[in-house]
Design a protein around this motif. Structure first.
Motif, short mmCIF file in Angstrom:
data_model
loop_
_atom_site.label_atom_id
_atom_site.label_comp_id
_atom_site.label_asym_id
_atom_site.label_seq_id
_atom_site.Cartn_x
_atom_site.Cartn_y
_atom_site.Cartn_z
N ALA A 1 19.64 -46.01 -57.97
CA ALA A 1 20.04 -45.21 -56.80
C ALA A 1 18.85 -44.96 -55.89
N HIS B 1 18.11 -48.11 -54.04
CA HIS B 1 19.08 -48.36 -52.96
C HIS B 1 18.81 -47.45 -51.75
N GLU B 2 18.45 -46.20 -52.03
CA GLU B 2 18.14 -45.27 -50.94
C GLU B 2 16.94 -45.77 -50.14
N ALA C 1 29.18 -45.57 -47.11
CA ALA C 1 29.06 -44.11 -46.90
C ALA C 1 28.05 -43.79 -45.80
N ARG C 2 26.95 -44.53 -45.79
CA ARG C 2 25.95 -44.28 -44.76
C ARG C 2 26.50 -44.65 -43.38
N GLU D 1 28.88 -49.62 -51.70
CA GLU D 1 29.51 -48.31 -51.55
C GLU D 1 28.59 -47.34 -50.80
N LYS D 2 27.34 -47.32 -51.16
CA LYS D 2 26.39 -46.43 -50.48
C LYS D 2 26.20 -46.84 -49.03
#
Length: 754
Positions: free
Chosen positions: A7, A10-11, A47-48, A43-44
């Protein structure tokens, strides 16, 4: 643990995608596909994207109304632009039409004149026969009839334009003068000097004509551009009328008319308003009109040939100068505000420099400014007389300072150099009161005010220095001296306050040297100059100190008199049996008062304190002797003299203790020597010694006057006679009475022999 790391990774990739250029995003995406969390990353990413969409939507909603308003304004601007375009086309069409009409008329005129050229050539060849031959043509007769009318019409039209011109410059001469004076003021501001105005006249240009109108002048002022004084008016009516009258052979008539009208206008311009002295603006308008008048005349002088000459302009200026100086002397005499006088002086300097730049002599104006300097000094003295009244509100107490900042503040206001005071710890007290730094600062302010008036008067440094020193001396000897003496003579001023006045005056006296240096620094005149006038400050403050000293002596004696009024001697008391008499209560209180008073004198100069102490002791001695010799006191007994003797001993004990430092030996005891010897003579009844040694330098009772002794003996004889009536059989009293009579006879013989 692995999911947390994925995570975070990915950020980081998302932030890199948001902040990195699109050309460099390939390696970043490759790292996503190489990993095992591809679906989770998508998915992230979705969402962003949704989050950014919401932010974009919020921003659009926030700015939507502003966007709508902008579009509405833009549509309005488009409509106005279309209207302006149509109007511009109409104006251009009208202008083009006018130009084409003018071109057609010019072409037609040229064509007609071309056809007339053969007739002109025929006229030149035919000579004298032409008028007779031309008379047969109709157009010649018409021209002969109309030419005189046209001449009169042209002359009248030109004269009407000239009258309009004269009326216009009469109304707007203040604007012309204001512009000319503003030019000089601006030049002074740029150069920092008092130079005269720069002439902006085009020499030898009789066709000089500026088309700027009053409206254009106002536009220039809005743009902060100062136009030339001659650019404010169109002189073409003067040139045109002058040319027409010259062609018609009426040059002298036009010249006389123009000069006569301008002389009338000059008289109107030179007449000041009755309330001109009330404000600076009244003087400004007066000067603007005068400058405008002479700027116009100067311009006409240099741009025409023969209409006006230098002698005429100088005659007008001489008349104006006499009236200006008379008006200024009269109106300035009503002024009692130094700020207004100073502003008026600066305005007169600009007025003089402006006209001097146009070649007019202005020495009389500067002479008048020197006369006004005396008036300015008097007004300053009146203002500072009011300013110095803070002396009435002084607390007459040394200034307490508790910090270094306070100490520096006061030493910056007043030059104090006291090494012992500098070494003392805080808190401490400055020797003078608030009055001293206030007076010193006001003296410097007065000097600055005098310096301001002397600027730009074309005076040398020595003259400025002398003027400032004389004015300052008037302030010291008249205004400040009067305020000091008034404060000293007030009824509610006590001894402590008078002591502080002397201390203040002493410090101000010592500061006069710093005032001398201050004046020399601002005038650049060395102190050792032979012709330099010295300040009278030391003598002024010495006089104030002497007045305070005299008031101290008088006040101290008055206080002593109040105590002496409480004296209640029993002059008929019997002689003491052997014990000593007690000191009178009033004298105990008096000596206690003197001790506390003289303790305050420690800060006074030594001679002042010693003189005050000696004066007080002499006054006590003299007053006690006057009590004894009072004509209303008819009888004195030996017991009463013993009581007075005891009180005098107490006074001598006080003097011997040295209430004030500086007396040598028993100097202070000399104040009581007259009374002491008189009392010793009577209490010891040593008349044989007194009568035998009288007149000798070594006489024990040298200070006893025989008249005084005789007066006192006669009072004792009256007492003896009264006792003899009560006890006639006492031989001792009878013998003493006989002895008194004998001594009285001897004293009378002694007095008669003198």
């Amino acid at each position: 643990m692995a999911s947390v790391e994925a995570a975070a990774e990915h950020e980081r990739i998302l932030r890199e995608i948001e902040s990195t250029d699109t050309n460099c995003i390939g390696p970043t995406l490759r790292s996503v596909y190489d990993g095992q969390e591809h679906g989770f990353f998508m998915e992230k990413l979705d969402a962003r994207i949704r989050n950014h969409d919401r932010e974009i939507e919020k921003m659009c909603n926030h700015h939507f109304q502003g966007f709508v308003d902008s579009i509405t304004e833009l549509l309005k601007v488009r409509g106005e632009a279309l209207k302006l375009k149509v109007r511009d086309r109409a104006v251009n069409a009208h202008t083009i039409t006018q130009c084409r009409i003018q071109q057609r008329n010019i072409a037609s005129t040229i064509d007609k004149l071309t056809h007339c050229l053969p007739g002109q050539r025929t006229k030149l060849s035919a000579g004298a026969d032409l008028p007779a031959r031309a008379g047969q043509y109709r157009f010649c007769a018409i021209m002969t009839q109309n030419i005189p009318k046209l001449r009169d019409q042209i002359r009248d039209t030109a004269m009407a334009q000239l009258r309009d011109f004269l009326e216009s410059i009469r109304k707007h001469s203040d604007k012309i003068g204001e512009t000319a004076m503003r030019q000089v003021q601006q030049g002074r501001r740029e150069t920092g000097t008092a130079g005269g105005a720069v002439r902006q006249v085009q020499q030898g240009a009789p066709t000089f004509s500026i088309k700027a109108s009053w409206k254009n002048c106002d536009e220039n002022e809005e743009q902060n551009k100062v136009p030339g004084a001659q650019e404010l008016v169109d002189f073409s009516p003067v040139y045109r009328c002058f040319h027409i009258y010259t062609v018609l052979g009426l040059h002298d008539e036009f010249e006389n008319y123009y000069r006569k009208q301008r002389r009338k206008q000059a008289r109107l311009v030179l007449q000041p308003h009755s309330n001109m002295h009330e404000t600076l603006e009244g003087y400004r308008r007066y000067f603007n009109h005068i400058v405008g008048f002479f700027v116009v005349e100067d311009h006409v002088l240099h741009t025409t040939h023969g209409l006006v000459n230098r002698a005429y302009v100088e005659e007008l200026w001489e008349l104006a100068l006499s009236k200006i100086t008379a008006a200024l002397r009269t109106h300035s005499s009503y002024c009692d505000d130094p700020d207004l006088v100073l502003d008026l002086k600066n305005l007169i300097v600009i007025f003089a420099d402006t006209l001097q730049g146009y070649g007019f002599p202005v020495s009389q104006l500067f002479d008048m400014l020197l006369e006004m300097r005396e008036q300015y000094s008097e007004i300053l003295l009146k203002r500072w007389n009011i300013t110095f009244r803070f002396l009435n509100y002084d607390n007459f107490s040394p200034i307490p300072v508790s910090t270094e900042e306070e100490f520096r503040h006061y030493t910056a206001l007043f030059p104090l150099h006291d090494p012992e005071l500098d070494k003392m710890p805080f808190p401490k007290k400055l020797p003078f009161s608030e009055f001293v730094p206030k007076v010193y600062c006001q003296l410097k302010e007065f000097i600055y005010a005098c310096l301001k008036y002397s600027e730009d008067l074309h005076l040398s440094s020595t003259e400025v220095d002398d003027m400032i020193r004389k004015s300052t001396n008037l302030l010291l000897t008249r205004t400040l001296s009067h305020c000091l003496h008034y404060g000293i003579k007030k009824k509610n001023v006590g001894l402590a306050e008078l002591v502080q006045v002397i201390i203040n005056s002493t410090h101000l006296e010592h500061s006069c040297g710093f005032l001398e240096e201050f004046i020399s620094n601002i005038t650049n005149v060395p102190l050792d100059t032979v012709s330099a006038t010295r300040l009278y400050g030391p003598s002024t403050f010495k006089d104030a100190s002497h007045a305070a000293e005299a008031e101290i002596y008088a006040s101290l004696n008055a206080k002593i008199d109040q105590f002496l009024q409480l004296a209640d001697y029993d002059w008929m008391a019997p002689a003491p049996g052997g014990g000593a008499s007690e000191v009178s209560d009033y004298l105990i209180d008096l000596i206690a008062f003197l001790r506390s008073t003289f303790s305050v004198f420690t800060n006074l100069p030594g001679k002042v304190a010693q003189t005050a102490c000696m004066s007080a002791c002499k006054h006590i001695s003299t007053s006690l002797l006057q009590l004894l010799l009072d004509p209303e006191l008819r009888q004195v007994s030996l017991g009463g003299l013993h009581q007075l003797h005891t009180d005098v001993q107490e006074c001598e004990s006080f003097a011997r203790a040295g209430p004030v430092a500086g007396f040598q030996g028993d100097t202070l005891l000399l104040a009581f020597s007259d009374l002491r010897q008189l009392l010793d003579l009577f209490t010891q009844w040593d008349w044989s010694t007194y009568l035998a040694d009288y007149g000798k330098p070594s006489c024990k009772y040298l200070r006893v006057n025989p008249h005084t002794a005789l007066t006192l003996l006669e009072k004792m004889r009256e007492t003896g006679k009264k006792n003899m009536i009560l006890a006639q059989l006492r031989k001792t009293d009878r013998d003493r009475q006989k002895l008194i009579d004998t001594v009285i006879k001897q004293l009378r013989n002694l007095i008669s022999q003198q």
